[in-house]
Design a protein around this motif. Sequence first.
Motif, PDB file in Angstrom:
ATOM      1  N   ALA A   1     -10.977  -0.984   1.669  1.00 54.11           N
ATOM      2  CA  ALA A   1     -10.023  -1.233   2.751  1.00 54.11           C
ATOM      3  C   ALA A   1      -8.749  -0.451   2.456  1.00 54.11           C
ATOM      4  O   ALA A   1      -7.956  -0.834   1.599  1.00 54.11           O
ATOM      5  CB  ALA A   1      -9.738  -2.715   2.874  1.00 54.11           C
ATOM      6  N   ASN A   2      -8.593   0.658   3.146  1.00 52.78           N
ATOM      7  CA  ASN A   2      -7.414   1.498   2.938  1.00 52.78           C
ATOM      8  C   ASN A   2      -6.139   0.713   3.212  1.00 52.78           C
ATOM      9  O   ASN A   2      -6.060  -0.049   4.164  1.00 52.78           O
ATOM     10  CB  ASN A   2      -7.457   2.726   3.851  1.00 52.78           C
ATOM     11  N   ASN A   3      -5.193   0.889   2.338  1.00 54.11           N
ATOM     12  CA  ASN A   3      -3.857   0.302   2.483  1.00 54.11           C
ATOM     13  C   ASN A   3      -3.805  -1.220   2.322  1.00 54.11           C
ATOM     14  O   ASN A   3      -2.801  -1.838   2.666  1.00 54.11           O
ATOM     15  CB  ASN A   3      -3.214   0.716   3.809  1.00 54.11           C
ATOM     16  N   LEU A   4      -4.860  -1.834   1.817  1.00 56.06           N
ATOM     17  CA  LEU A   4      -4.814  -3.283   1.607  1.00 56.06           C
ATOM     18  C   LEU A   4      -3.697  -3.659   0.640  1.00 56.06           C
ATOM     19  O   LEU A   4      -2.996  -4.644   0.847  1.00 56.06           O
ATOM     20  CB  LEU A   4      -6.158  -3.806   1.103  1.00 56.06           C
ATOM     21  N   LYS A   5      -3.492  -2.861  -0.388  1.00 57.28           N
ATOM     22  CA  LYS A   5      -2.411  -3.141  -1.336  1.00 57.28           C
ATOM     23  C   LYS A   5      -1.060  -3.113  -0.631  1.00 57.28           C
ATOM     24  O   LYS A   5      -0.202  -3.969  -0.880  1.00 57.28           O
ATOM     25  CB  LYS A   5      -2.422  -2.157  -2.504  1.00 57.28           C
ATOM     26  N   LYS A   6      -0.866  -2.155   0.274  1.00 57.87           N
ATOM     27  CA  LYS A   6       0.399  -2.087   1.021  1.00 57.87           C
ATOM     28  C   LYS A   6       0.591  -3.338   1.878  1.00 57.87           C
ATOM     29  O   LYS A   6       1.702  -3.855   1.990  1.00 57.87           O
ATOM     30  CB  LYS A   6       0.433  -0.841   1.897  1.00 57.87           C
ATOM     31  N   ILE A   7      -0.480  -3.807   2.495  1.00 59.24           N
ATOM     32  CA  ILE A   7      -0.396  -5.029   3.314  1.00 59.24           C
ATOM     33  C   ILE A   7      -0.038  -6.209   2.425  1.00 59.24           C
ATOM     34  O   ILE A   7       0.859  -6.993   2.747  1.00 59.24           O
ATOM     35  CB  ILE A   7      -1.727  -5.277   4.066  1.00 59.24           C
ATOM     36  N   ASN A   8      -0.726  -6.346   1.303  1.00 57.74           N
ATOM     37  CA  ASN A   8      -0.441  -7.452   0.381  1.00 57.74           C
ATOM     38  C   ASN A   8       0.997  -7.392  -0.135  1.00 57.74           C
ATOM     39  O   ASN A   8       1.687  -8.411  -0.193  1.00 57.74           O
ATOM     40  CB  ASN A   8      -1.407  -7.443  -0.806  1.00 57.74           C
ATOM     41  N   ASP A   9       1.436  -6.196  -0.512  1.00 63.90           N
ATOM     42  CA  ASP A   9       2.776  -6.047  -1.089  1.00 63.90           C
ATOM     43  C   ASP A   9       3.880  -6.285  -0.066  1.00 63.90           C
ATOM     44  O   ASP A   9       4.910  -6.870  -0.381  1.00 63.90           O
ATOM     45  CB  ASP A   9       2.942  -4.657  -1.711  1.00 63.90           C
ATOM     46  N   SER A  10       3.679  -5.824   1.167  1.00 63.11           N
ATOM     47  CA  SER A  10       4.755  -5.936   2.153  1.00 63.11           C
ATOM     48  C   SER A  10       4.710  -7.232   2.963  1.00 63.11           C
ATOM     49  O   SER A  10       5.752  -7.769   3.317  1.00 63.11           O
ATOM     50  CB  SER A  10       4.733  -4.735   3.109  1.00 63.11           C
ATOM     51  N   LEU A  11       3.514  -7.732   3.236  1.00 60.85           N
ATOM     52  CA  LEU A  11       3.390  -8.917   4.102  1.00 60.85           C
ATOM     53  C   LEU A  11       2.912 -10.163   3.367  1.00 60.85           C
ATOM     54  O   LEU A  11       2.933 -11.248   3.932  1.00 60.85           O
ATOM     55  CB  LEU A  11       2.437  -8.608   5.267  1.00 60.85           C
ATOM     56  N   GLY A  12       2.426 -10.005   2.156  1.00 64.11           N
ATOM     57  CA  GLY A  12       1.942 -11.137   1.373  1.00 64.11           C
ATOM     58  C   GLY A  12       0.429 -11.232   1.373  1.00 64.11           C
ATOM     59  O   GLY A  12      -0.255 -10.669   2.229  1.00 64.11           O
ATOM     60  N   HIS A  13      -0.071 -11.957   0.407  1.00 61.80           N
ATOM     61  CA  HIS A  13      -1.519 -12.068   0.224  1.00 61.80           C
ATOM     62  C   HIS A  13      -2.201 -12.833   1.345  1.00 61.80           C
ATOM     63  O   HIS A  13      -3.365 -12.571   1.651  1.00 61.80           O
ATOM     64  CB  HIS A  13      -1.837 -12.679  -1.142  1.00 61.80           C
ATOM     65  N   ASN A  14      -1.512 -13.756   1.983  1.00 59.14           N
ATOM     66  CA  ASN A  14      -2.120 -14.470   3.110  1.00 59.14           C
ATOM     67  C   ASN A  14      -2.453 -13.512   4.244  1.00 59.14           C
ATOM     68  O   ASN A  14      -3.520 -13.598   4.857  1.00 59.14           O
ATOM     69  CB  ASN A  14      -1.217 -15.593   3.606  1.00 59.14           C
ATOM     70  N   LYS A  15      -1.535 -12.588   4.530  1.00 63.67           N
ATOM     71  CA  LYS A  15      -1.801 -11.581   5.571  1.00 63.67           C
ATOM     72  C   LYS A  15      -2.896 -10.622   5.119  1.00 63.67           C
ATOM     73  O   LYS A  15      -3.713 -10.185   5.932  1.00 63.67           O
ATOM     74  CB  LYS A  15      -0.528 -10.815   5.930  1.00 63.67           C
TER      75      LYS A  15
END
Length: 57
Positions: free
Chosen positions: A24-38
């Motif tokens: 999943a491309n950019n999953l780390k960016k999503i986790n880092d910026s929006l949190g693990h729930n997102k």
Amino acid sequence: MIFLEENKSNAVFPGMISYIMMDANNLKKINDSLGHNKGDEFVIILKNKTAEADPLC
């Protein structure tokens, strides 16, 4: 453990199961910026979209 349980309960082809590994491309960016729930929500959406495209998934 879920993998082993699903493999045992496979009534159509006992002992046979497959799985898909996805990057999943950019999953780390999503986790880092929006949190693990997102991030978790994103993974669930990805799973649902994959199942829509291929009902055997």
